[in-house]
Write a protein that holds these residues in place. Structure first.
Motif, PDB file in Angstrom:
ATOM      1  N   VAL A  11      39.275  45.581  42.110  1.00  0.00           N
ATOM      2  CA  VAL A  11      40.369  44.808  42.700  1.00  0.00           C
ATOM      3  C   VAL A  11      39.869  44.152  43.982  1.00  0.00           C
ATOM      4  O   VAL A  11      38.992  44.682  44.659  1.00  0.00           O
ATOM      5  N   ARG A  12      40.435  42.995  44.283  1.00  0.00           N
ATOM      6  CA  ARG A  12      40.019  42.241  45.474  1.00  0.00           C
ATOM      7  C   ARG A  12      40.645  42.779  46.758  1.00  0.00           C
ATOM      8  O   ARG A  12      40.245  42.384  47.846  1.00  0.00           O
ATOM      9  N   THR A  13      41.633  43.655  46.644  1.00  0.00           N
ATOM     10  CA  THR A  13      42.261  44.240  47.823  1.00  0.00           C
ATOM     11  C   THR A  13      41.284  45.212  48.482  1.00  0.00           C
ATOM     12  O   THR A  13      40.213  45.511  47.938  1.00  0.00           O
ATOM     13  N   GLY A  14      41.648  45.710  49.667  1.00  0.00           N
ATOM     14  CA  GLY A  14      40.766  46.635  50.372  1.00  0.00           C
ATOM     15  C   GLY A  14      39.417  45.991  50.644  1.00  0.00           C
ATOM     16  O   GLY A  14      39.339  44.911  51.213  1.00  0.00           O
ATOM     17  N   LYS A  15      38.362  46.655  50.188  1.00  0.00           N
ATOM     18  CA  LYS A  15      37.003  46.145  50.381  1.00  0.00           C
ATOM     19  C   LYS A  15      36.506  45.338  49.171  1.00  0.00           C
ATOM     20  O   LYS A  15      35.338  45.004  49.073  1.00  0.00           O
ATOM     21  N   GLY A  16      37.413  45.032  48.254  1.00  0.00           N
ATOM     22  CA  GLY A  16      37.034  44.356  47.018  1.00  0.00           C
ATOM     23  C   GLY A  16      36.359  43.014  47.209  1.00  0.00           C
ATOM     24  O   GLY A  16      35.357  42.718  46.556  1.00  0.00           O
ATOM     25  N   GLU A  17      36.893  42.184  48.101  1.00  0.00           N
ATOM     26  CA  GLU A  17      36.268  40.869  48.350  1.00  0.00           C
ATOM     27  C   GLU A  17      34.854  41.039  48.900  1.00  0.00           C
ATOM     28  O   GLU A  17      33.936  40.320  48.509  1.00  0.00           O
ATOM     29  N   ARG A  18      34.681  41.991  49.817  1.00  0.00           N
ATOM     30  CA  ARG A  18      33.343  42.255  50.369  1.00  0.00           C
ATOM     31  C   ARG A  18      32.392  42.738  49.277  1.00  0.00           C
ATOM     32  O   ARG A  18      31.225  42.365  49.248  1.00  0.00           O
ATOM     33  N   SER A  70      36.334  63.711  26.779  1.00  0.00           N
ATOM     34  CA  SER A  70      35.474  62.799  27.535  1.00  0.00           C
ATOM     35  C   SER A  70      36.349  61.775  28.240  1.00  0.00           C
ATOM     36  O   SER A  70      37.557  61.709  28.017  1.00  0.00           O
ATOM     37  N   LEU A  71      35.713  60.963  29.066  1.00  0.00           N
ATOM     38  CA  LEU A  71      36.409  59.863  29.742  1.00  0.00           C
ATOM     39  C   LEU A  71      36.085  58.525  29.093  1.00  0.00           C
ATOM     40  O   LEU A  71      36.495  57.475  29.592  1.00  0.00           O
ATOM     41  N   LYS A  72      35.364  58.560  27.991  1.00  0.00           N
ATOM     42  CA  LYS A  72      34.984  57.322  27.295  1.00  0.00           C
ATOM     43  C   LYS A  72      36.236  56.521  26.963  1.00  0.00           C
ATOM     44  O   LYS A  72      37.193  57.044  26.405  1.00  0.00           O
ATOM     45  N   GLY A  73      36.232  55.268  27.363  1.00  0.00           N
ATOM     46  CA  GLY A  73      37.357  54.391  27.106  1.00  0.00           C
ATOM     47  C   GLY A  73      38.415  54.390  28.199  1.00  0.00           C
ATOM     48  O   GLY A  73      39.314  53.555  28.181  1.00  0.00           O
ATOM     49  N   SER A  74      38.326  55.328  29.132  1.00  0.00           N
ATOM     50  CA  SER A  74      39.241  55.331  30.268  1.00  0.00           C
ATOM     51  C   SER A  74      38.832  54.218  31.229  1.00  0.00           C
ATOM     52  O   SER A  74      37.750  53.652  31.115  1.00  0.00           O
ATOM     53  N   TRP A  75      39.679  53.940  32.196  1.00  0.00           N
ATOM     54  CA  TRP A  75      39.398  52.923  33.204  1.00  0.00           C
ATOM     55  C   TRP A  75      39.190  53.565  34.566  1.00  0.00           C
ATOM     56  O   TRP A  75      39.889  54.509  34.916  1.00  0.00           O
ATOM     57  N   MET A  76      38.246  53.033  35.330  1.00  0.00           N
ATOM     58  CA  MET A  76      38.074  53.384  36.741  1.00  0.00           C
ATOM     59  C   MET A  76      38.334  52.116  37.537  1.00  0.00           C
ATOM     60  O   MET A  76      37.619  51.120  37.376  1.00  0.00           O
ATOM     61  N   VAL A  77      39.375  52.131  38.367  1.00  0.00           N
ATOM     62  CA  VAL A  77      39.754  50.964  39.152  1.00  0.00           C
ATOM     63  C   VAL A  77      39.470  51.261  40.622  1.00  0.00           C
ATOM     64  O   VAL A  77      39.981  52.228  41.183  1.00  0.00           O
ATOM     65  N   GLY A  78      38.650  50.427  41.233  1.00  0.00           N
ATOM     66  CA  GLY A  78      38.303  50.623  42.632  1.00  0.00           C
ATOM     67  C   GLY A  78      38.088  49.321  43.355  1.00  0.00           C
ATOM     68  O   GLY A  78      38.195  48.237  42.776  1.00  0.00           O
ATOM     69  N   ASP A  79      37.753  49.453  44.641  1.00  0.00           N
ATOM     70  CA  ASP A  79      37.485  48.268  45.462  1.00  0.00           C
ATOM     71  C   ASP A  79      36.065  48.278  46.003  1.00  0.00           C
ATOM     72  O   ASP A  79      35.705  47.432  46.815  1.00  0.00           O
ATOM     73  N   SER A  80      35.239  49.242  45.557  1.00  0.00           N
ATOM     74  CA  SER A  80      33.864  49.314  46.056  1.00  0.00           C
ATOM     75  C   SER A  80      32.895  49.568  44.910  1.00  0.00           C
ATOM     76  O   SER A  80      33.283  50.058  43.839  1.00  0.00           O
ATOM     77  N   LEU A  81      31.643  49.260  45.157  1.00  0.00           N
ATOM     78  CA  LEU A  81      30.611  49.475  44.152  1.00  0.00           C
ATOM     79  C   LEU A  81      30.523  50.951  43.786  1.00  0.00           C
ATOM     80  O   LEU A  81      30.353  51.293  42.616  1.00  0.00           O
ATOM     81  N   ARG A  82      30.681  51.851  44.744  1.00  0.00           N
ATOM     82  CA  ARG A  82      30.557  53.282  44.432  1.00  0.00           C
ATOM     83  C   ARG A  82      31.647  53.750  43.480  1.00  0.00           C
ATOM     84  O   ARG A  82      31.427  54.644  42.679  1.00  0.00           O
ATOM     85  N   ASP A  83      32.848  53.148  43.548  1.00  0.00           N
ATOM     86  CA  ASP A  83      33.895  53.474  42.576  1.00  0.00           C
ATOM     87  C   ASP A  83      33.435  53.102  41.170  1.00  0.00           C
ATOM     88  O   ASP A  83      33.571  53.888  40.226  1.00  0.00           O
ATOM     89  N   LEU A  84      32.907  51.886  41.046  1.00  0.00           N
ATOM     90  CA  LEU A  84      32.459  51.390  39.746  1.00  0.00           C
ATOM     91  C   LEU A  84      31.295  52.225  39.219  1.00  0.00           C
ATOM     92  O   LEU A  84      31.239  52.538  38.023  1.00  0.00           O
ATOM     93  N   GLN A  85      30.364  52.585  40.102  1.00  0.00           N
ATOM     94  CA  GLN A  85      29.212  53.389  39.694  1.00  0.00           C
ATOM     95  C   GLN A  85      29.651  54.761  39.187  1.00  0.00           C
ATOM     96  O   GLN A  85      29.152  55.246  38.169  1.00  0.00           O
TER      97      GLN A  85
END
Length: 189
Positions: free
Chosen positions: A147-154, A120-135
């Motif tokens: 992260v605040r880079t890329g589209k992170g601030e937006r 499984s991926l339980k406990g792994s990390w997903m690092v992104g700059d958009s809501l779709r990455d987090l979802q």
């Protein structure tokens, strides 16, 4: 024990993003601190994978050989820095294609799980700059980091619920700051 895996979005996390798409090797400009951060992760025993939406292929802005050149360069830079990326997956589709791999769907993360032969991926990390990455990460059982880079601030500006007591998302200035935090024992950023 959770798998020591960090899954990274590419554009905006590893390299500069563009609203006009990153369409050529010349336009693929890495953040030097991200390359070093990936190397530090792998040196510390973490597996690193990349999951990236690349709808520019489906839109005809560039082709898969151009994308391969970008990824070859990314792998080479990380290798030169003393690190390793264990697996790279991408989705070439546009949203109208109805695929199961385009984030926010978790298909690419499932491909990573299978390729790395993880239960499984339980406990792994997903690092992104958009809501779709987090979802995508949340759906696959990953812990989310923005992260605040890329589209992170937006993303933060349009989703103020992120990084509140009701939301598990950790927020960092960039990938290097996330790696510093992770390798120093995950205390509050």
């Amino acid at each position: 024990m959770p798998t020591k895996l960090v899954i990274l979005d590419r554009d905006g996390v590893i390299n500069q993003d563009s609203d006009e798409y990153v369409k050529s090797l010349d336009e693929w400009i890495p953040y030097p601190s991200s390359i070093t951060a990936i190397a530090r992760l792998s040196q510390a025993g973490w597996k690193v994978a990349v999951a990236t939406n690349q709808s520019g292929i489906g839109r005809g802005y560039y082709d898969e050989s151009t994308l391969a050149a970008m990824h070859d360069r990314m792998l080479e830079l990380v290798d030169t820095a003393g690190g390793h990326i264990d697996h790279v997956v991408y989705c070439p589709h546009v949203s109208e294609d109805g695929c199961d791999c385009r984030k926010p769907l978790p298909g690419m993360l499932e491909q990573i799980r299978q390729a790395l032969e993880l239960d499984s991926l339980k406990g792994s990390w997903m690092v992104g700059d958009s809501l779709r990455d987090l979802q995508a990460g949340n759906t696959a059982g990953c812990r989310p980091a923005l992260v605040r880079t890329g589209k992170g601030e937006r993303t933060l500006a349009s989703h103020p619920e992120l990084n509140t007591p009701a939301d598990p998302t950790q927020v960092f200035d960039d990938l290097a700051a996330f790696v510093d935090w992770l390798l120093n024992g995950e205390t509050c950023p």
